[in-house]
Design an enzyme around this catalytic site. Structure first.
Site, short mmCIF file in Angstrom:
data_model
loop_
_atom_site.label_atom_id
_atom_site.label_comp_id
_atom_site.label_asym_id
_atom_site.label_seq_id
_atom_site.Cartn_x
_atom_site.Cartn_y
_atom_site.Cartn_z
N TYR A 154 0.86 -1.18 0.00
CA TYR A 154 0.00 0.00 0.00
C TYR A 154 0.90 1.23 0.00
CZ TYR A 154 -3.86 3.11 1.49
OH TYR A 154 -4.80 4.10 1.59
N LYS B 291 -1.46 -1.51 -3.92
CA LYS B 291 -2.54 -0.53 -3.86
C LYS B 291 -1.90 0.84 -4.00
CE LYS B 291 -6.09 1.45 -0.86
NZ LYS B 291 -6.64 1.48 0.53
#
Length: 299
Positions: free
Chosen positions: A142, A170
């Site tokens: 992320y 992400k």
């Protein structure tokens, strides 16, 4: 068993980073979490991220995190990918949370860039690989420098993509050019971490989205993704444009605040927030209603 995944879409295509419902006295609402998870999967999500930032992970305890994973897996784990956020700025703690999430039944891990302590790229690489080495679960990185203070560099993403369990990223970096470069070289399955950039990122090779707006418009987001995949650029663009008021509306202040407000307006489990987050003001709720109506969301 987790739903079927492929190397191209290891966690499906449309995931929502789920809020954590709380009871009126501020405790974790496990029944509400199960009802909300069921609603979100019924609405078109094929994955849920629990214990992420949208789940108020900074203010939930380790035991609560494990309870939440178990509850959501019990509710929807046979129909949706349940990905547990385990990222912290302490590698040892993240390793502990990863093992706990695996024991609780999670299908995958979301590991955010360590925040506040601003490690160098080698520190990032060692952090992510240590967490990935701790369990047998697939890992989604992320990358959100606006919150963490440091971005995952291009070359670091390529190195991380060589790890057998680091399978996805992400991307909340807000840089489509950087994403295009990294998608081409890293081999990672790319998920938009910013609702308004999902369609642009799909156009350069992303496979899906980890959404906040998916609490409200998962079906429409799925329609947009599927239209893009089918080559119907005009339809995908039209859906994207129709959803802009929603994408804008839920982020006029911190996203959890207005997402919980929207869920309350729909009669869905949400509950209060834990400090330092605070509930939406009447003025913010009034504006939210206007934004959602403009985006076709019925309250």
């Amino acid at each position: 068993m987790a739903p079927t995944s492929t190397p191209q879409t290891p966690f499906g295509r449309v995931l929502t980073a789920m809020v954590t419902p709380f009871t009126a006295d501020g405790g974790i609402d496990l029944d509400g979490a199960q009802r909300l998870a069921t609603h979100l999967v019924d609405s078109g999500n094929d994955g849920l991220v629990v214990n992420g930032t949208t789940g108020e992970s900074p203010t939930t305890g380790d035991a609560e995190k494990a309870q939440l994973v178990r509850a959501v897996v019990e509710a929807v784990g046979d129909r949706a990918h349940v990905v547990a956020g385990v990222g912290t700025n302490d590698t040892r703690h993240s390793v502990e949370l990863a093992r706990q999430a695996e024991a609780a039944g999670a299908h995958g891990l979301l590991v955010v860039t360590p925040y506040y302590n601003k490690p160098p790229q080698e520190g990032l690489y060692r952090h992510f690989t240590a967490v990935a080495d701790a369990t047998g679960l697939p890992v989604m990185l992320y990358d959100i420098p606006g919150r963490s203070g440091v971005a995952i560099g291009h070359e670091t993403l390529v190195r991380l993509g060589e790890h057998p369990r680091i399978v996805a990223n992400k991307d909340a970096k807000g840089d489509v050019a950087a994403a295009s470069w990294a998608i081409a070289r890293s081999g990672l399955a790319w998920y938009s971490g910013d609702d308004v950039l999902t369609l642009p990122l799909l156009s350069v090779g992303a496979v899906g989205v980890v959404s906040v707006a998916g609490h409200l418009v998962a079906g429409e987001i799925r329609t947009m993704v599927e239209a893009h995949l089918a080559g119907d650029v005009a339809k995908a663009t039209a859906v994207h444009q129709s959803l802009l008021p929603v994408f804008t509306g839920i982020f006029r202040t911190q996203g959890v605040i207005l997402t919980k407000a929207a869920l309350e307006l729909q009669g869905l489990p949400a509950g209060p927030l834990r400090l330092p987050l605070v509930g939406a003001t009447p003025e913010e709720i009034a504006k939210l209603k206007q934004d959602l109506a403009a985006g076709g969301v019925h309250l």
